[in-house]
Design an enzyme around this catalytic site. Structure first.
Site: not given
Length: 335
Positions: A288, A296, A298
């Site tokens: 992200d 971030e 993930n």
């Protein structure tokens, strides 16, 4: 090959999930597909990891919905790691944090055992242990991530808040889907302490610098083995634009998505994070990105790959399953 998809709860899966699309692509390519919920994993008396799982019916499907509906209606059958080539951990531990805390680490723990029994486990469970919360981001170069404080101390948050000109993002160390993510600024002076206390009741809080580029949303970029997932010169990426008055860019929080292309900033981030992701066995991840900063990583069940395929009019799922096939062949010594 035989692929076991591990999810939180089979009956709560959705046709719109990336997991469903990956499973259907594997089925279409002639592979045996099983689904299992975390609660149906088992350690067998013969020392093998097992699963009371559902098998995708041996017939063609026209849609993700009909595929998933047929799979869910199948009776459970007991299989073991001796039958699996791949165990794909697509469960989200954060989704079980409140109501099923016993389930949070189960996928990784059973995955570690299966890996020792010759099964290809994706993403690698040892890497997932390391990346089990958002502090994983701090392993990567400072140049590509926002300034951050991780704490349970209100004074630490206050000091960071002042240093950042009274505008920060606050969120829980463990969590997903945009839950309990707040933008703190002068308007929240009366509620700031309560917000911090609410987040810290369940653990540590992350305070991050606010990036003005966030007003334009963020980009979800998929990496495969630390490199951009691409097909036909198109990169698997979507731009997520939040609703008016909303700071979260998660699709199920109301954000809308559109296609995204590679930028110089993204290339710089990939060069910085790709090697460690490969080293940690992170086969498929979603980054992200806001502006030129990585917000971030993930690693458990990154979503949005269906949107990326639709926007770019290519089947990224096919590229992912082909890569899995190659990994299995390499593991068996048949490159």
């Amino acid at each position: 090959m035989t692929i076991l998809f591990v999810v939180n709860q089979v009956r709560k899966e959705s046709p719109g999930y990336t997991t469903t699309a990956l499973a259907l692509e594997a089925h279409r390519r002639g592979h045996t597909v099983y689904y299992v919920g975390i609660g149906d994993l088992v350690y067998l008396s013969d020392g093998r990891v097992g699963a009371h799982c559902r098998k995708a019916p041996n017939r063609e499907f026209r849609s993700l919905r009909t595929f998933l509906e047929a799979l869910i209606e199948e009776d459970k059958q007991l299989t073991s790691s001796s039958e699996w080539d791949v165990m794909w951990l697509r469960n989200d531990p954060a989704a079980d944090m409140e109501k099923r805390p016993w389930a949070q680490d189960a996928g990784v723990l059973f995955g570690q055992l299966a890996s020792k029994q010759g099964v290809l486990v994706l993403n690698h469970p040892d890497g997932l242990v390391k990346a089990s919360n958002k502090i994983y981001l701090q392993y990567f170069p400072e140049s590509v991530r926002p300034q951050t404080v991780v704490t349970r101390n209100m004074d630490d948050v206050e000091a960071f808040y002042r240093a950042q000109n009274q505008r920060i993002i606050l969120k829980p160390l463990k969590g997903s889907g945009g839950k309990n993510v707040f933008l703190l600024d002068k308007k929240d002076d009366k509620n700031r302490k309560q917000i911090v206390e609410a987040i810290c009741r369940d653990g540590f809080a992350i305070a991050q610098e606010y990036l003005p580029a966030a007003k334009k949303g963020d980009t979800r970029l998929f990496l495969m083995d630390g490199r951009p997932l691409m097909k036909a010169d198109k990169v698997a990426a979507i731009q997520r634009i939040q609703q008016a008055g909303e700071i979260r860019s998660n699709i199920h929080q109301g954000a809308r998505a559109k296609g995204a292309t590679m930028t110089k900033g993204m290339e710089t981030i990939i060069e910085a994070v790709g090697p460690l992701l490969r080293e940690d066995g992170m086969f498929l991840v979603g980054l992200d990105i806001v502006g030129d900063k990585l917000m971030e990583i993930n690693v458990f069940s990154p979503g949005g790959l269906i949107h990326a395929s639709e926007f770019h009019q290519v089947d990224f799922m096919e590229e992912v399953i082909i890569a899995v096939e190659q990994k299995v062949a390499n593991l068996k010594g048949n490159p």
